[in-house]
Design a protein around this motif. Structure first.
Motif, PDB file in Angstrom:
ATOM      1  N   ASP A   1       0.852  -1.179   0.000  1.00 59.86           N
ATOM      2  CA  ASP A   1       0.000   0.000   0.000  1.00 59.86           C
ATOM      3  C   ASP A   1       0.895   1.239   0.000  1.00 59.86           C
ATOM      4  OD1 ASP A   1      -1.787   2.038   0.431  1.00 59.86           O
ATOM      5  OD2 ASP A   1      -2.850   1.040   2.065  1.00 59.86           O
TER       6      ASP A   1
ATOM      7  N   GLU B   1       0.271   4.005   0.973  1.00 55.40           N
ATOM      8  CA  GLU B   1       0.132   4.764   2.209  1.00 55.40           C
ATOM      9  C   GLU B   1       1.237   4.391   3.194  1.00 55.40           C
ATOM     10  OE1 GLU B   1      -1.841   7.283   3.231  1.00 55.40           O
ATOM     11  OE2 GLU B   1      -2.456   7.391   1.133  1.00 55.40           O
TER      12      GLU B   1
ATOM     13  N   ARG C   1       4.222   6.230   2.026  1.00 52.76           N
ATOM     14  CA  ARG C   1       4.076   7.644   2.377  1.00 52.76           C
ATOM     15  C   ARG C   1       4.404   7.876   3.850  1.00 52.76           C
ATOM     16  NH1 ARG C   1       0.390  11.760   0.705  1.00 52.76           N
ATOM     17  NH2 ARG C   1      -0.909  10.293  -0.452  1.00 52.76           N
ATOM     18  N   GLU C   2       3.850   7.014   4.714  1.00 49.26           N
ATOM     19  CA  GLU C   2       4.058   7.183   6.149  1.00 49.26           C
ATOM     20  C   GLU C   2       5.535   7.061   6.511  1.00 49.26           C
ATOM     21  OE1 GLU C   2       2.761   5.112  10.409  1.00 49.26           O
ATOM     22  OE2 GLU C   2       1.995   4.319   8.500  1.00 49.26           O
TER      23      GLU C   2
ATOM     24  N   LEU D   1       2.760  10.615  -4.455  1.00 48.03           N
ATOM     25  CA  LEU D   1       2.316  10.596  -3.065  1.00 48.03           C
ATOM     26  C   LEU D   1       1.821  11.956  -2.591  1.00 48.03           C
ATOM     27  CD1 LEU D   1       5.079   8.385  -1.452  1.00 48.03           C
ATOM     28  CD2 LEU D   1       2.861   7.720  -2.319  1.00 48.03           C
TER      29      LEU D   1
END
Length: 432
Positions: free
Chosen positions: A72, A74, A77-78, A401
């Protein structure tokens, strides 16, 4: 003769002066060394570039089937966002320690006994972070924050104590652990109890380095388990995220949030074509002879990538499209003596110009890896390339992103007018 009390300072200074080390999967043991001077180049903003680099390469591996399962974005990104904060925190902490060390002669002007030191430490320890940020800012502008007048010696010790407590609270949520770190060791010191503050600083730097290394290897290797684990580890950096703006304010200088330093790459025929934004790179090549810091950065990124890497500099045929039927190239722009470099600085269009020089099969696609969504003038170019009748080259943007720092409509109007003027006064020598 070397003074015994100087050893912690000598050890810390050696760590502060040593190169930063960046890691990839291929060189996970030794890493690539980057001199402190390059990290501190504000015009270059190396940290911004390296964060974009790791993120783009993670996207590439995710999009190109590097693993059997997709990660993912995300998670990427995190981890990337926390990596950016971690690197910036390390840079701020190093700069503050360097400033303190430059004034360390005050520490020997008078000697604090143990209980005076503990008194100062307790003053710093008992307050909430917001109060510590306020106090640290006051000490940076050389104001008193204590109930009595402080000597230069005491101010320096208090400043270092507050700085260390702020970072210990970011790194360790357990306040009892923070107390142990301070008191278990200093209680037995015979003289100069403040010297243990420098030992704590060395430990904080080591902790920051260890977390940085794990993140870099995880992003580059792109292992689902590793990235999820790193994401969990970074939960403790929620505190860093929460107070990141406060730490930025402690720099006592304007933070240029609109500055963009980006990296992008494409792959074709087992060659990695990479570029950085900007137009002042026509002499830059991988392992080139240029002596600039930009050349050093390119060589560092090539080392981290490994394999066959080519740097793509601004070319005469890098294009600015007004519409699908009207464009100017960088050669025309240079001949015009206009001063709107932003028309040509983007990574995307530099790479697209390079791709036009290569051979492509029918309906071949390239994946253009960027971490910010292309600006309007880049989207024009991409749309034209993808929709041009008979064109073989197809460009696919891999799930950016972030939104790109937007150009205003007024900026675009100004650039379009400039391009129309250049097209009229400096026409291309022949149709391309």
């Amino acid at each position: 003769m070397e003074r015994k009390e100087d050893k912690p300072i000598i050890k810390l200074k050696e760590k502060l002066d040593s190169p930063w080390i960046f890691y990839s999967h291929e060189n996970a043991e030794e890493g690539v060394k980057v001199d402190k001077e390059l990290i501190l180049d504000k015009e270059l903003d190396f940290i911004s570039i390296i964060v974009d680099f790791y993120t783009s390469e993670a996207l590439h591996k995710n999009a190109s089937g590097y693993l059997n399962e997709s990660i993912d974005n995300e998670i990427i990104r995190e981890v990337s966002d926390n990596y950016a904060k971690l690197s910036s925190l390390k840079l701020f902490y190093q700069n503050e320690l360097s400033d303190i060390l430059e004034n360390r002669e005050f520490l020997y002007n008078d000697v604090l006994d143990f209980w005076q030191f503990v008194d100062l430490f307790h003053f710093a320890k008992e307050f909430e972070l917001e109060v510590l940020f306020y106090g640290y800012r006051k000490l940076k502008v050389r104001e008193d924050i204590y109930e009595r007048y402080l000597s230069q010696n005491e101010k320096l010790i208090l400043k270092l104590a507050i700085l260390n407590i702020i970072f210990l609270r970011i790194l360790y949520r357990n306040t009892d652990r923070i107390n142990d770190i301070f008191f278990e060791e200093i209680i037995n010191l015979e003289d100069y109890p403040w010297k243990y503050l420098f030992e704590i600083s060395t430990g904080i730097l080591s902790k920051l380095d260890n977390d940085k290394r794990r993140t870099e290897s995880g992003l580059f290797c792109l292992n689902t388990v590793d990235l999820n684990r790193i994401g969990t580890v970074f939960a403790k950096y929620d505190m860093a995220s929460l107070y990141f703006d406060e730490i930025t304010k402690l720099k006592l200088e304007k933070f240029e949030k609109n500055k963009i330093n980006c990296y992008a790459s494409v792959r074709k025929n087992n060659i990695i074509y990479m570029t950085l934004n900007g137009v002042k790179d026509d002499s830059i090549k991988v392992n080139g002879v240029d002596r600039s810091n930009l050349q050093k950065v390119v060589d560092i990124l090539a080392q981290l990538l490994g394999g066959d890497v080519e740097y793509v500099s601004i070319s005469p045929d890098t294009r600015y499209y007004i519409n699908p039927d009207l464009y100017i190239n960088y050669s025309q722009y240079k001949n015009s003596n206009e001063n709107l470099n932003r028309m040509f600085t983007c990574c995307e269009r530099k790479l697209i110009a390079k791709m036009y020089t290569l051979k492509f099969g029918d309906d071949e696609k390239i994946e253009l890896l960027v971490t910010k969504y292309p600006c309007k003038i880049c989207l024009r170019t991409i749309d034209y390339v993808n929709n041009k009748e008979g064109a073989k080259l197809k460009i696919e943007i891999i799930d950016p992103l972030e939104m790109e720092f937007k150009l205003s409509e007024q900026d675009i109007i100004e650039m379009d007018k400039c391009a129309e003027k250049i097209d009229k006064n400096h026409p291309r020598e022949q149709e391309e």
